[in-house]
Design a protein around this motif. Structure first.
Motif, mmCIF file in Angstrom:
data_model
loop_
_atom_site.group_PDB
_atom_site.id
_atom_site.type_symbol
_atom_site.label_atom_id
_atom_site.label_comp_id
_atom_site.label_asym_id
_atom_site.label_seq_id
_atom_site.Cartn_x
_atom_site.Cartn_y
_atom_site.Cartn_z
ATOM 1 N N ALA A 1 -2.448 7.226 1.127
ATOM 2 C CA ALA A 1 -2.032 5.888 1.256
ATOM 3 C C ALA A 1 -1.069 5.494 2.498
ATOM 4 C CB ALA A 1 -1.732 4.723 0.162
ATOM 5 N N ASP B 1 1.046 -1.264 0.014
ATOM 6 C CA ASP B 1 -0.032 -0.107 0.076
ATOM 7 C C ASP B 1 0.814 1.262 0.176
ATOM 8 O OD1 ASP B 1 -3.086 -1.089 0.698
ATOM 9 O OD2 ASP B 1 -1.549 -2.157 1.839
ATOM 10 N N LEU C 1 -5.340 -5.193 -2.520
ATOM 11 C CA LEU C 1 -4.947 -4.186 -1.665
ATOM 12 C C LEU C 1 -6.249 -3.463 -0.805
ATOM 13 C CD1 LEU C 1 -2.844 -2.230 -4.080
ATOM 14 C CD2 LEU C 1 -2.054 -3.016 -2.245
#
Length: 411
Positions: free
Chosen positions: A334, A254, A273
């Motif tokens: 992220a 990620d 993900l």
């Protein structure tokens, strides 16, 4: 109109919300066909029942399935009952099994791709190796019985009992022999779950990688791909290049997902993900830019969805540039969501779903909404707003003000 957001230093900073969302966030592409050049599975969160005991694994099934339909509508697959769904962090096996059954049935109804986690979390304490095997086999049978693709998750129970690589090789060999189709093997690093330290029989990641590759090499016909969640792009690329022909790499990184999915002249990663939960529409749009650049082809496989024929390289330069231009700007969000302690990223993911109007509350099973600080949540809102991820920015601002007010912040 601006909003004042708290920082880790105790001060307040001014943020001016976007007046409109990014266009791709408000457009669904149902009927536009699947993504062609890459397979993207979004590991999806569960929506808790806010009126139930937070420790009872109580799920709001209607809202949870509605969120999966949102992901499918953009052409993504759903990775169900994974760690993003709080497996082992609030969601017990009984609730996870029901989640798998309901989501797989919904996937059949809408024609969505789905892969579901197979683990050993019905074991709630120390267990011998035979019990670990039986637990894996029970969950594999349930997932295959729904028609979903199995994702064989790393097992805390196996990590606790195994004394070296031989136990891993033995357990996975038996499981792959029994599988009716091709599975995804999932290596979740200790940054996501400290109980998985030393998985594959060694804390030396190079030695552990060799054991994983031995598992794949023993049954390549049974392994669709391996999902790597180590937050180490170089290690993933090196592993990707050692996989047998026909076995894919699914990035679980990620932090580095744009470069890993885009790939290089020797190959690329697909994706499974947690960050695709909030980024689904943007990520799908980025892959469609790759598709337009001719970055691969895709054909039916007769199973749970479709399979991509992996091209050797990353596709056209223009397609890759367009892909990176769409996805690279999302990386700061992220990295913030997945900052240490990484396992608490689920809190930020659920916050963003609430702010986006995809659920009516900010509550989580196990009370995990309290796992991150208010400054962390405020920064997640700010970064997501800058990317235009909220379909209704005014609603997101209102809800953020409500949350801040609960903490005594005059926004």
């Amino acid at each position: 109109m601006s909003i004042r957001l708290p920082g880790a230093d105790g001060g307040l900073r001014v943020h001016t919300p976007r007046p409109v969302p990014a266009p791709v966030v408000t457009v669904t592409v149902t009927g536009g066909g699947p993504l062609r050049s890459r397979t993207l599975f979004a590991a999806a969160h569960v929506v808790a029942d806010p009126f139930a005991d937070p420790h009872a694994s109580a799920v709001d099934w209607d809202a949870t399935l509605a969120f999966r339909r949102h992901l499918w509508s953009h052409g993504l697959g759903v990775a169900e009952a994974m760690d993003t769904a709080q497996r082992g962090m609030g969601l017990d096996w009984t609730a996870a099994a029901e989640l798998i059954r309901r989501s797989a049935a919904e996937a059949r109804t809408v024609g969505g791709a789905i892969a579901c986690g197979v683990g050993t979390d019905q074991l709630t304490g120390p267990a011998p190796l035979d019990a670990v095997r039986r637990a894996y086999e029970e969950q594999l049978a349930i997932v295959e019985g729904t028609g979903a693709q199995p994702v064989v998750m790393a097992s805390r129970a196996l990590a606790a009992i195994a004394r070296g690589p031989e136990e891993y090789l033995d357990v996975y060999d038996g499981l792959l022999r029994q599988s009716g189709g091709r599975v995804i093997l999932h290596w979740l690093g200790p940054m996501f779950d400290p109980a998985l330290e030393g998985y594959w029989g060694s804390s030396d990641l190079s030695a552990a990688t060799d054991v994983l590759l031995d598992v794949v090499a023993a049954h390549p016909e049974k392994v669709d791909g391996v999902k790597i969640s180590l937050l180490d792009a170089g290690r993933e690329i090196a592993l990707r290049r050692r996989l047998p022909a026909g076995v894919r790499c699914y990035t679980g990184d990620d932090f580095h997902y744009p470069e890993l999915i885009a790939g290089d002249e020797q190959g690329f990663s697909h994706a499974l993900l947690g960050v695709l939960d909030p980024l689904g529409p943007v990520a799908a749009d980025a892959v469609r830019a790759l598709d337009a650049g001719g970055a691969g082809v895709r054909t039916p496989d007769g199973g749970a969805g479709v399979r991509a024929l992996d091209a050797g390289g990353a596709g056209s330069g223009a397609g890759v540039r367009a892909f990176r231009a769409r996805l690279d700007p999302t990386v700061p969000l992220a990295r913030h969501l997945f900052e240490p302690p990484t396992r608490y990223y689920k809190t930020g993911v659920v916050l963003l779903a609430w702010l986006a109007g995809r659920q009516r509350h900010f509550a989580m099973v196990g009370g995990l909404q309290s796992a991150r600080s208010l400054p962390h949540l405020a920064r997640a809102y700010e970064l997501a707003d800058e990317q235009g991820l909220f379909p209704d920015p005014a609603l997101a601002e209102h809800r953020m003000r409500t949350l801040l007010g609960m903490y005594g912040v005059d926004a």
